[in-house]
Structure formats: structure tokens, C-alpha cells
Design an enzyme around this catalytic site. Structure first.
Site, PDB file in Angstrom:
ATOM      1  N   LEU A  11       0.408  -1.033  -0.377  1.00 13.41           N
ATOM      2  CA  LEU A  11       0.610  -0.205   0.105  1.00 13.41           C
ATOM      3  C   LEU A  11       1.205   1.062   0.204  1.00 13.41           C
ATOM      4  O   LEU A  11       1.718   1.657   0.636  1.00 13.41           O
ATOM      5  CB  LEU A  11      -1.091   0.280   0.803  1.00 13.41           C
ATOM      6  CG  LEU A  11      -1.862  -1.217   1.703  1.00 13.41           C
ATOM      7  CD1 LEU A  11      -2.858  -0.715   3.193  1.00 13.41           C
ATOM      8  CD2 LEU A  11      -2.668  -1.617   0.094  1.00 13.41           C
ATOM      9  N   ARG A  18       1.027  13.862   7.307  1.00 12.51           N
ATOM     10  CA  ARG A  18       1.549  14.174   8.779  1.00 12.51           C
ATOM     11  C   ARG A  18       3.030  14.229   8.376  1.00 12.51           C
ATOM     12  O   ARG A  18       3.828  14.869   9.464  1.00 12.51           O
ATOM     13  CB  ARG A  18       1.541  13.042   9.941  1.00 12.51           C
ATOM     14  CG  ARG A  18       0.567  12.590  10.590  1.00 12.51           C
ATOM     15  CD  ARG A  18       0.045  11.139  10.627  1.00 12.51           C
ATOM     16  NE  ARG A  18      -0.363  10.305  10.183  1.00 12.51           N
ATOM     17  CZ  ARG A  18      -0.746   8.949   9.831  1.00 12.51           C
ATOM     18  NH1 ARG A  18      -1.283   9.502  12.014  1.00 12.51           N
ATOM     19  NH2 ARG A  18      -1.404   8.228   9.868  1.00 12.51           N
ATOM     20  N   ASN A 234       4.978   8.109   9.542  1.00  8.40           N
ATOM     21  CA  ASN A 234       3.882   8.959  10.087  1.00  8.40           C
ATOM     22  C   ASN A 234       4.525   9.899   9.564  1.00  8.40           C
ATOM     23  O   ASN A 234       3.454  10.999   9.255  1.00  8.40           O
ATOM     24  CB  ASN A 234       2.665   8.595  10.933  1.00  8.40           C
ATOM     25  CG  ASN A 234       2.693   6.848  10.565  1.00  8.40           C
ATOM     26  OD1 ASN A 234       1.613   6.722   9.630  1.00  8.40           O
ATOM     27  ND2 ASN A 234       1.735   6.043  11.403  1.00  8.40           N
ATOM     28  N   TYR A 393      39.498  24.790 -18.337  1.00  6.54           N
ATOM     29  CA  TYR A 393      37.756  25.533 -18.551  1.00  6.54           C
ATOM     30  C   TYR A 393      38.942  27.342 -19.250  1.00  6.54           C
ATOM     31  O   TYR A 393      38.971  27.864 -18.299  1.00  6.54           O
ATOM     32  CB  TYR A 393      36.669  25.699 -17.323  1.00  6.54           C
ATOM     33  CG  TYR A 393      36.077  25.943 -18.512  1.00  6.54           C
ATOM     34  CD1 TYR A 393      35.198  25.149 -19.133  1.00  6.54           C
ATOM     35  CD2 TYR A 393      34.930  27.627 -16.952  1.00  6.54           C
ATOM     36  CE1 TYR A 393      33.749  26.025 -19.274  1.00  6.54           C
ATOM     37  CE2 TYR A 393      33.421  27.695 -17.314  1.00  6.54           C
ATOM     38  CZ  TYR A 393      33.376  26.611 -18.709  1.00  6.54           C
ATOM     39  OH  TYR A 393      31.676  27.613 -18.516  1.00  6.54           O
ATOM     40  N   ALA A 429      59.272  26.320 -10.507  1.00  5.73           N
ATOM     41  CA  ALA A 429      57.385  26.565  -9.987  1.00  5.73           C
ATOM     42  C   ALA A 429      57.323  28.187  -9.845  1.00  5.73           C
ATOM     43  O   ALA A 429      57.895  28.167 -10.599  1.00  5.73           O
ATOM     44  CB  ALA A 429      58.681  26.862  -8.439  1.00  5.73           C
TER      45      ALA A 429
HETATM   46  C1  UD1 Z   1      -3.090   1.551   9.688  1.00 10.59           C
HETATM   47  C2  UD1 Z   1      -4.013   0.888   9.941  1.00 10.59           C
HETATM   48  C3  UD1 Z   1      -3.726   0.282  11.663  1.00 10.59           C
HETATM   49  C4  UD1 Z   1      -1.850  -0.020  11.641  1.00 10.59           C
HETATM   50  C5  UD1 Z   1      -0.842   0.832  11.468  1.00 10.59           C
HETATM   51  C6  UD1 Z   1      -0.035   0.190  10.917  1.00 10.59           C
HETATM   52  C7  UD1 Z   1      -5.791   0.893   8.775  1.00 10.59           C
HETATM   53  C8  UD1 Z   1      -7.282   1.904   8.460  1.00 10.59           C
HETATM   54  N1  UD1 Z   1      -5.006   1.017   9.891  1.00 10.59           N
HETATM   55  O1  UD1 Z   1      -3.087   3.012   9.934  1.00 10.59           O
HETATM   56  O2  UD1 Z   1      -4.396  -0.672  11.889  1.00 10.59           O
HETATM   57  O3  UD1 Z   1      -2.014  -0.014  13.451  1.00 10.59           O
HETATM   58  O4  UD1 Z   1      -1.722   0.928  10.163  1.00 10.59           O
HETATM   59  O5  UD1 Z   1       0.749   0.623  10.648  1.00 10.59           O
HETATM   60  O6  UD1 Z   1      -5.242   0.144   7.927  1.00 10.59           O
HETATM   61  N2  UD1 Z   1      -2.733   3.516   1.981  1.00 10.59           N
HETATM   62  C9  UD1 Z   1      -3.410   3.721   0.453  1.00 10.59           C
HETATM   63  N3  UD1 Z   1      -4.769   3.979   0.529  1.00 10.59           N
HETATM   64  C10 UD1 Z   1      -5.219   4.521   1.250  1.00 10.59           C
HETATM   65  C11 UD1 Z   1      -4.939   5.097   2.231  1.00 10.59           C
HETATM   66  C12 UD1 Z   1      -3.842   4.431   2.747  1.00 10.59           C
HETATM   67  O7  UD1 Z   1      -2.753   2.981  -0.020  1.00 10.59           O
HETATM   68  O8  UD1 Z   1      -6.253   5.458   1.004  1.00 10.59           O
HETATM   69  C13 UD1 Z   1      -1.205   3.183   2.308  1.00 10.59           C
HETATM   70  C14 UD1 Z   1      -0.538   4.263   2.836  1.00 10.59           C
HETATM   71  O9  UD1 Z   1       0.324   5.140   1.893  1.00 10.59           O
HETATM   72  C15 UD1 Z   1       0.530   3.791   3.644  1.00 10.59           C
HETATM   73  C16 UD1 Z   1      -0.441   2.547   4.322  1.00 10.59           C
HETATM   74  O10 UD1 Z   1      -1.787   2.795   3.216  1.00 10.59           O
HETATM   75  O11 UD1 Z   1       1.633   3.373   2.774  1.00 10.59           O
HETATM   76  C17 UD1 Z   1      -1.259   2.783   5.491  1.00 10.59           C
HETATM   77  O12 UD1 Z   1      -1.856   3.817   5.343  1.00 10.59           O
HETATM   78  P1  UD1 Z   1      -1.659   5.160   6.991  1.00 10.59           P
HETATM   79  O13 UD1 Z   1      -2.603   6.281   6.319  1.00 10.59           O
HETATM   80  O14 UD1 Z   1      -0.322   5.432   7.207  1.00 10.59           O
HETATM   81  O15 UD1 Z   1      -2.528   4.255   7.890  1.00 10.59           O
HETATM   82  P2  UD1 Z   1      -2.721   4.505   9.613  1.00 10.59           P
HETATM   83  O16 UD1 Z   1      -3.029   5.837   9.836  1.00 10.59           O
HETATM   84  O17 UD1 Z   1      -0.525   3.683   9.716  1.00 10.59           O
HETATM   85 CA    CA Z   2       1.314   4.148   8.818  1.00  6.97          CA
END
Ligand code: UD1
Ligand code: CA
Length: 476
Positions: A11, A18, A234, A393, A429
Site C-alpha cells: 500500500l 503528517r 507517519n 575551462y 616553480a
Molecule cells: C494503518 C492501520 C492501523 C495500523 C497501522 C500500522 C488502517 C485503517 N489502519 O494505520 O490499524 O495499526 O496502519 O502501521 O488500515 N494507503 C493507501 N491508500 C489509502 C490510505 C493509505 O494505499 O487510501 C497506504 C499508505 O500509503 C500507507 C499505508 O496504506 O503506506 C497505511 O496508511 P496510513 O494512513 O499510514 O495508515 P495508519 O494510520 O498508519
Molecule cells: Ca502508517
């Protein structure tokens, strides 16, 4: 067990608000690679049939940063529906309909989960024979993570996101690491019924375990003992912390391979660098990108090497070098600046306050002090006297300087390129060499010295210099 029948979904579509950054979060680098690059590298080690990266925020930038290094990864675009649940859904939809294996879900912002950890995690899932397995950890401070809520029998009941948690739920210290294995059928069946009725208005992947349990299916949890493998990035404070942990791991790996690293806290080694046994790394040293260092070399203190190759038993101290090759037993530094295309031969020397660029310096040749050597080919056994400069240069073009074997230049020689000094030639020199010097010749361009006696007393009467001259004349 890994390999066939495994798909990995990474993902990487989130905005990473943040981080407060122009750069997408997953592209922030640690140890010489974007965060998501570490996840892709690890994924590559598991031999999955499909590796998908879900992108949306700055998708072109993310794809451009990764496509060349990870040619087997498939990029899947998330649509406008937000949330990790939607991200996984679009990726599952893109898998071939006949795929019926396990799906390992990883986050692009969690780079510390190594291949061994993930292999054991997959093994735990298959041993448990569960529909889904969560990676969890018990941590001192669960702030920001989803909490794992267990039922009366100790089984996983559901995950609650921090923003949706009651006070009791928020007090739970077992967190969802954001890494999961699902049988693909589970995702196909349950993701369509995940809604957005939550504090963030997003489709949560974390709703799936609860839905499975409502149907009486088993959800397993694999609790990791080393909680650091679950750490995510984050914000920039976590970026530094995760970067430090990864660096510690890399430093330790090389220490166990026989490298002496005096101060792990101030030594930074990128994941792609390679160090041979009996290398010594002194404090405050950065060994970056694909740098390789051969046996017995001593690097540092206060040295940065980017994409360099250092030969056996070389000594490189207080130096900044990029795309340079340093030969065996050569010495470099202190205070040397080696720019791209520098190639220093075996037993050669680049000394204090010397800058080099696109310069080949032959075996045993020395550039010991205060020089600039650019666009040059220097033969063997050459000694460029202090402050010898290549004037390469002319404001329009760069020109080459060729210095053949065994040439010695006098201090403060200026080599106005294009120019060639033949084998064994010498310069006086201060010489300004504008024409080629034949082999074995001495080139001098400075006019013979003329002393005008009494000039100071006559023209600078009353100065300290004139008085000193007068005293010295009397003393004679
Ligand atoms: C998420 C989990 C949380 C867990 C934590 C661990 C969910 C709802 N929550 O929270 O339970 O403890 O990870 O690190 O899953 N991303 C997408 N598409 C989106 C949103 C996010 O691809 O629409 C990707 C982000 O780029 C990231 C990952 O998913 O790489 C996690 O997203 P993030 O927003 O960081 O989730 P957390 O709030 O950390
Ligand atoms: Ca995260």
C-alpha cells in the site's frame, strides 16, 4: 513456505499528510532507498507470483522513482475512494480471476519487516490454517496504531482504529502492525461490504477481521517478539527513528561479517554498500549508495563516500568522494574532494586540500597538496607539486591535460589545457604551461629573477621593512 500461490500487495497510495512534505511519504529515503523501496526489496526476496504496488497520491512521481529498480512490480491505481480497504480491493481486482492463493498485505511506510520475519509470518498463517492472520505486537506506547481486540477466549475479535476507539479499547497495548495474510477469497468476499462509516470516512482494511469473525471464521494473530519490525513512518520524527534502527541493523550485519566499526551511532551505511572483512570504519563516516570497500581499507573519520570503489588496504580520511575509484594501498585525505570520474591508481596519493574531477591518476602518482586536477590523464610515478592546477575551462569548453609517466611539476604550476607533458618532463616553480612539453624537458615560464638593491629603503622609508633592511646592512 513462499513462492507460488502468493501475491503481495504493497500500500503506497496515501498522502502521508503528517510528513508535511512535497515528497510523497513512501519516497522519503532511508539507507539509500525510498521507504517503499525497502518493502519492495524485501517482497522480491519472498518469490511471490504477483507483486502489486497501490498508488494514487503523486502516482507519477512514485512510479517513476520505482519502475526501473523494480521491473517486476505492477502499479495499480487506487480511485477516489479513500482507505486501506479500498487500496487492497483495487489490487485484488487486478489479480487474475484464477488466482486462489494467499495475499500478503504490506505497507509502503513500514520498511523494517525483513524477509525472515515475513517468511515466519507466512508459515504461522499456514500452520494456523486461518482465513486471515494479522501481525501484531505488544508495545509500550500504542498511540496512532489500530488496537487488536481479543474475545473472551483470547482469539482475535476485531481491530479498532485509534480514532474510533473507546477509552478501554485505546488502553489495549496490542497493536495491528498493518501486515496481514488473507486467503484471496476472503478479500473478494468481504471487502465489498466494508463501508466508510467511521471517524475518518475511509474504507478500513482493518474492518475485515471483524467481519470474518461475525461469520464464525478464524482469524489468527502472530505476535512478533521484536516490535521494531512493525514500526511505521507517519512523521519525520519516526522517519529518523526508523532510519536509525535500519542503520543499526546494517552496521551490525557488517560487524558480524568482520568489519570493525568503531562507532555505530555515527556510522551510516546504505543498504546497497558492500564492505569486505577487516575493513575499519572510523567515526562520523557515511558509506552511501553502491559503494564497495575492499579488505583492510581504513575509512574515516569524517568521510562521505557515494558510489565509490575503494581498493584493498587503502586509507581514506576526512574525505568527500562521489563516483570515484581509489586503488589498492592508495591514500586519500585529509580534506580531499573527489568528484565523479576520479580514478586513483594503486599506491597513489591525493592529499590535503586537493580537488579532483574526471581525472585518471596512475599507479604510485601523487597529488599531495592544494591542487585542482580536472579532465586529466596522469601517468605513473608522477608528482604534481604543491598547488599544481589544471586550468581546464576556458569559459566555453573543457579541455584535457595529459601528464605522462614520471613527470614532476614545480610548486604552483598552472597547466593550461589542452596541454601535454611528455614522459619525465619537469616544470619550474610557478610555471604557466600553455604549450606541450616534450619528454625529458624542463619548462619554465617565469622571467628570471632581478633584485633591485636598496629599493625598500629608497621607496618605503620609515616603514618597519626599511628599518629592518637598514639594520641588517649595518650588521654586515
Ligand atoms: C494503518 C492501520 C492501523 C495500523 C497501522 C500500522 C488502517 C485503517 N489502519 O494505520 O490499524 O495499526 O496502519 O502501521 O488500515 N494507503 C493507501 N491508500 C489509502 C490510505 C493509505 O494505499 O487510501 C497506504 C499508505 O500509503 C500507507 C499505508 O496504506 O503506506 C497505511 O496508511 P496510513 O494512513 O499510514 O495508515 P495508519 O494510520 O498508519
Ligand atoms: Ca502508517
Amino acid at each position: 513456505m513462499t513462492g507460488n500461490n502468493l501475491a503481495i500487495i504493497i500500500l503506497a497510495a496515501g498522502q502521508g499528510t503528517r510528513m508535511r512534505s512535497r515528497l510523497p511519504k513512501v519516497l522519503h529515503p532511508i539507507a539509500g532507498r525510498p521507504l517503499v523501496g525497502h518493502v519492495l526489496t524485501t517482497a522480491g526476496r519472498l518469490g511471490a507470483e504477483h507483486v502489486e504496488v497501490v498508488v494514487r497520491h503523486e502516482r507519477d512521481q512514485v512510479v517513476a522513482a520505482l519502475a526501473a529498480d523494480y521491473p517486476d512490480a505492477i502499479f495499480i491505481d487506487q480511485d477516489e475512494v479513500p482507505g486501506t480497504g479500498r487500496a487492497v480491493q483495487v489490487a485484488v481486482d487486478a489479480l487474475p480471476a484464477e488466482f486462489d492463493g494467499d495475499v500478503l498485505v504490506l505497507s509502503g511506510d513500514c520498511p523494517l519487516a525483513d524477509a525472515d520475519t515475513l517468511r515466519s509470518f507466512l508459515d504461522a498463517h499456514r500452520d494456523a490454517d486461518a482465513e486471515a492472520t494479522l501481525m501484531t505486537a505488544v508495545v509500550d506506547d500504542p498511540t496512532g496504531y489500530g488496537r487488536v481486540i481479543r474475545d473472551a477466549d483470547g482469539g482475535v475479535d476485531r481491530i479498532v482504529e485509534q480514532k474510533d476507539a473507546s477509552a478501554d479499547e485505546a488502553a489495549v497495548s496490542e497493536i495491528n502492525a498493518g501486515m496481514y495474510v488473507f486467503r484471496v477469497g476472503v478479500l473478494r468476499k468481504y471487502l465489498p461490504s466494508v463501508g466508510v462509516a467511521n471517524a475518518q470516512g475511509e474504507m478500513y482494511l482493518t474492518d475485515v477481521p471483524g467481519l470474518l469473525r461475525r461469520d464464525g471464521s478464524r482469524v489468527a494473530a502472530s505476535v512478533v517478539s521484536d516490535v521494531t519490525v512493525t514500526f511505521g513512518v507517519n512523521d519525520r520524527a519516526q522517519l529518523a527513528e526508523v532510519g536509525r534502527l535500519l542503520n543499526r541493523r546494517i552496521v551490525r550485519r557488517w560487524q558480524l561479517e568482520g568489519v570493525t566499526i568503531i562507532d555505530p551511532t555515527t556510522t551510516w551505511i546504505d543498504d546497497d554498500a558492500t564492505l569486505a572483512p577487516d575493513v575499519t570504519v572510523l567515526p562520523n563516516t557515511h558509506i552511501l549508495r553502491a559503494t564497495t570497500i575492499a579488505e583492510g581499507a581504513i575509512i574515516g573519520p569524517d568521510t562521505t563516500l557515494v558510489d565509490c570503489e575503494v581498493g584493498a588496504d587503502a586509507i581514506v580520511r576526512r574525505t568527500d568522494a562521489t563516483l570515484a575509484v581509489i586503488g589498492a594501498e592508495a591514500t586519500v585525505g585529509p580534506f580531499s574532494f573527489l568528484r565523479p570520474g576520479t580514478v586513483l591508481g594503486a599506491r597513489g596519493k591525493i592529499g590535503a586540500y586537493v580537488e579532483t574531477k574526471n581525472a585518471e591518476i596512475g599507479e604510485g602518482s601523487k597529488v599531495p597538496h592544494l591542487s585542482y586536477v580536472g579532465d586529466a590523464t596522469i601517468g605513473r610515478g608522477v608528482n604534481l607539486g604543491a598547488s599544481t592546477i589544471t586550468a581546464n575551462y576556458d569559459d566555453v569548453n573543457k579541455h584535457r591535460t595529459v601528464v605522462e609517466d614520471e613527470v614532476h611539476t614545480g610548486s604552483h604550476t598552472t597547466l593550461v589545457a589542452p596541454v601535454r607533458l611528455g614522459a619525465g618532463a619537469k616544470t619550474g616553480a610557478g610555471a604557466v604551461v600553455r604549450k606541450d612539453v616534450p619528454a625529458g624537458s624542463l619548462a619554465m615560464s617565469v622571467a628570471p629573477q632581478r633584485n633591485i638593491e636598496g629599493w625598500v629603503e629608497k621607496n618605503r622609508a620609515g616603514t618597519g621593512a626599511a628599518d629592518a633592511a637598514a639594520r641588517s646592512r649595518v650588521a654586515e
